[in-house]
Every structure is written in structure tokens, then in C-alpha cells.
Design a protein around this motif. Sequence first.
Motif, PDB file in Angstrom:
ATOM      1  N   ILE A   7     -58.551 -38.682  29.237  1.00  0.00           N
ATOM      2  CA  ILE A   7     -59.183 -39.649  30.135  1.00  0.00           C
ATOM      3  C   ILE A   7     -59.376 -39.037  31.519  1.00  0.00           C
ATOM      4  CG2 ILE A   7     -58.809 -41.848  31.362  1.00  0.00           C
ATOM      5  CD1 ILE A   7     -57.425 -42.827  28.726  1.00  0.00           C
ATOM      6  N   TYR A   8     -58.357 -38.371  32.022  1.00  0.00           N
ATOM      7  CA  TYR A   8     -58.436 -37.735  33.334  1.00  0.00           C
ATOM      8  C   TYR A   8     -59.553 -36.695  33.356  1.00  0.00           C
ATOM      9  CZ  TYR A   8     -56.964 -35.473  37.654  1.00  0.00           C
ATOM     10  OH  TYR A   8     -56.933 -34.960  38.920  1.00  0.00           O
ATOM     11  N   ARG A   9     -59.635 -35.858  32.316  1.00  0.00           N
ATOM     12  CA  ARG A   9     -60.679 -34.824  32.258  1.00  0.00           C
ATOM     13  C   ARG A   9     -62.073 -35.442  32.228  1.00  0.00           C
ATOM     14  NH1 ARG A   9     -59.706 -30.471  27.774  1.00  0.00           N
ATOM     15  NH2 ARG A   9     -61.721 -29.819  28.594  1.00  0.00           N
ATOM     16  N   ILE A  10     -62.249 -36.503  31.438  1.00  0.00           N
ATOM     17  CA  ILE A  10     -63.557 -37.164  31.359  1.00  0.00           C
ATOM     18  C   ILE A  10     -63.936 -37.728  32.727  1.00  0.00           C
ATOM     19  CG2 ILE A  10     -64.811 -39.144  30.394  1.00  0.00           C
ATOM     20  CD1 ILE A  10     -63.188 -38.653  27.765  1.00  0.00           C
ATOM     21  N   LEU A  11     -62.990 -38.428  33.366  1.00  0.00           N
ATOM     22  CA  LEU A  11     -63.281 -39.007  34.681  1.00  0.00           C
ATOM     23  C   LEU A  11     -63.584 -37.933  35.715  1.00  0.00           C
ATOM     24  CD1 LEU A  11     -60.675 -41.900  34.842  1.00  0.00           C
ATOM     25  CD2 LEU A  11     -63.158 -42.091  34.552  1.00  0.00           C
ATOM     26  N   LYS A  12     -62.893 -36.823  35.648  1.00  0.00           N
ATOM     27  CA  LYS A  12     -63.128 -35.739  36.591  1.00  0.00           C
ATOM     28  C   LYS A  12     -64.549 -35.184  36.426  1.00  0.00           C
ATOM     29  CE  LYS A  12     -60.688 -31.915  38.609  1.00  0.00           C
ATOM     30  NZ  LYS A  12     -59.513 -31.107  38.623  1.00  0.00           N
ATOM     31  N   VAL A  13     -64.983 -34.999  35.189  1.00  0.00           N
ATOM     32  CA  VAL A  13     -66.348 -34.531  34.921  1.00  0.00           C
ATOM     33  C   VAL A  13     -67.370 -35.540  35.428  1.00  0.00           C
ATOM     34  CG1 VAL A  13     -68.022 -34.071  33.078  1.00  0.00           C
ATOM     35  CG2 VAL A  13     -65.752 -33.037  32.975  1.00  0.00           C
ATOM     36  N   LEU A  14     -67.145 -36.816  35.144  1.00  0.00           N
ATOM     37  CA  LEU A  14     -68.087 -37.850  35.571  1.00  0.00           C
ATOM     38  C   LEU A  14     -68.117 -38.007  37.084  1.00  0.00           C
ATOM     39  CD1 LEU A  14     -67.498 -40.547  32.803  1.00  0.00           C
ATOM     40  CD2 LEU A  14     -69.387 -38.913  32.993  1.00  0.00           C
ATOM     41  N   ASN A  15     -66.988 -37.806  37.735  1.00  0.00           N
ATOM     42  CA  ASN A  15     -66.947 -37.876  39.186  1.00  0.00           C
ATOM     43  C   ASN A  15     -67.749 -36.716  39.791  1.00  0.00           C
ATOM     44  OD1 ASN A  15     -65.908 -39.270  41.548  1.00  0.00           O
ATOM     45  ND2 ASN A  15     -64.696 -37.425  41.898  1.00  0.00           N
ATOM     46  N   THR A  16     -67.599 -35.543  39.242  1.00  0.00           N
ATOM     47  CA  THR A  16     -68.362 -34.377  39.689  1.00  0.00           C
ATOM     48  C   THR A  16     -69.852 -34.580  39.431  1.00  0.00           C
ATOM     49  OG1 THR A  16     -66.481 -32.940  39.234  1.00  0.00           O
ATOM     50  CG2 THR A  16     -68.619 -31.878  39.430  1.00  0.00           C
ATOM     51  N   ALA A  17     -70.172 -35.269  38.342  1.00  0.00           N
ATOM     52  CA  ALA A  17     -71.568 -35.498  37.960  1.00  0.00           C
ATOM     53  C   ALA A  17     -72.312 -36.397  38.943  1.00  0.00           C
ATOM     54  CB  ALA A  17     -71.639 -36.103  36.557  1.00  0.00           C
ATOM     55  N   TYR A  82     -58.580 -44.575  39.662  1.00  0.00           N
ATOM     56  CA  TYR A  82     -57.681 -44.023  38.644  1.00  0.00           C
ATOM     57  C   TYR A  82     -57.528 -42.526  38.840  1.00  0.00           C
ATOM     58  CZ  TYR A  82     -55.876 -42.791  33.999  1.00  0.00           C
ATOM     59  OH  TYR A  82     -55.116 -42.297  32.960  1.00  0.00           O
ATOM     60  N   LEU A  83     -58.650 -41.856  39.052  1.00  0.00           N
ATOM     61  CA  LEU A  83     -58.655 -40.411  39.260  1.00  0.00           C
ATOM     62  C   LEU A  83     -57.854 -40.045  40.502  1.00  0.00           C
ATOM     63  CD1 LEU A  83     -60.016 -37.986  37.838  1.00  0.00           C
ATOM     64  CD2 LEU A  83     -61.912 -38.256  39.414  1.00  0.00           C
ATOM     65  N   GLN A  84     -58.062 -40.762  41.585  1.00  0.00           N
ATOM     66  CA  GLN A  84     -57.364 -40.493  42.842  1.00  0.00           C
ATOM     67  C   GLN A  84     -55.862 -40.729  42.707  1.00  0.00           C
ATOM     68  OE1 GLN A  84     -58.570 -39.201  45.633  1.00  0.00           O
ATOM     69  NE2 GLN A  84     -56.625 -39.304  46.687  1.00  0.00           N
ATOM     70  N   GLU A  85     -55.488 -41.855  42.126  1.00  0.00           N
ATOM     71  CA  GLU A  85     -54.074 -42.184  41.984  1.00  0.00           C
ATOM     72  C   GLU A  85     -53.350 -41.168  41.108  1.00  0.00           C
ATOM     73  OE1 GLU A  85     -54.141 -46.169  40.523  1.00  0.00           O
ATOM     74  OE2 GLU A  85     -54.818 -46.982  42.446  1.00  0.00           O
ATOM     75  N   ASN A  86     -53.990 -40.764  40.017  1.00  0.00           N
ATOM     76  CA  ASN A  86     -53.349 -39.810  39.120  1.00  0.00           C
ATOM     77  C   ASN A  86     -53.341 -38.411  39.706  1.00  0.00           C
ATOM     78  OD1 ASN A  86     -52.428 -41.104  36.520  1.00  0.00           O
ATOM     79  ND2 ASN A  86     -54.396 -42.058  36.891  1.00  0.00           N
ATOM     80  N   SER A  87     -54.300 -38.096  40.542  1.00  0.00           N
ATOM     81  CA  SER A  87     -54.319 -36.804  41.227  1.00  0.00           C
ATOM     82  C   SER A  87     -53.154 -36.732  42.214  1.00  0.00           C
ATOM     83  CB  SER A  87     -55.644 -36.626  41.963  1.00  0.00           C
ATOM     84  OG  SER A  87     -55.645 -35.427  42.685  1.00  0.00           O
ATOM     85  N   MET A  88     -52.937 -37.809  42.951  1.00  0.00           N
ATOM     86  CA  MET A  88     -51.831 -37.846  43.902  1.00  0.00           C
ATOM     87  C   MET A  88     -50.493 -37.796  43.169  1.00  0.00           C
ATOM     88  SD  MET A  88     -53.196 -40.354  46.988  1.00  0.00           S
ATOM     89  CE  MET A  88     -52.688 -41.811  46.144  1.00  0.00           C
TER      90      MET A  88
END
Length: 104
Positions: A7-17, A82-88
Amino acid sequence: MNNFTIIYRILKVLNTALDCPEPDMTRISAEQLGISPVKRDNILRLMQEEGLIRGLGITDYFDGVHYVDDSQVHITFAGMQYLQENSMMQKAANLAKGIADTIL
């Protein structure tokens, strides 16, 4: 790889997109993620149900077969959070591990 990592990897790709006029959706393909197509489709479905992504097209057929169209998938504000919280949390975990390694 566990489901939350996927999930994290998918969100990271979509955020970059968000910076791309035509995002490369092959970056979230089952092959790129190292999982089965069925698992990827189920995870995308769950992510949409939880509001992390939007734009996933799902067609369920009577015989149990389903078709997933990911060509319009994009991250939502909830997905960015979600991405930000899990990154922190990951940074905090790495810091704690570094401290533990230093002490031991």
C-alpha cells in the motif's frame, strides 16, 4: 512483502505521479510490486474503499470474474495523509533503531 508495504509503495508512486501529465501506471503493476495480479487488484479495491485512492474502475461479472481498470487511479488527500504519517513513523522507527544499536 506485507500488505502495508505494498500500500505504501502504491501511494508513493501515485503521489509522485501528481507531477506527471501522463503517469506511468506500469509502476504499480503486479509484476513491479512482486505480487499476483489478483492480490494487487484486491489491495487496490481495499485502498479505494478506504478512501486512499480514487478512480479505480471495477467491473464484476456474474461468473465471479472481475476486471480492474487502473488507468484513472489517483491518490486522494487521505492517501497523502497516510503516506505522510507512515513516512514519519518510519523515520521515528529508524531513529529508535539507530539509538538502540548505539546503546547496545
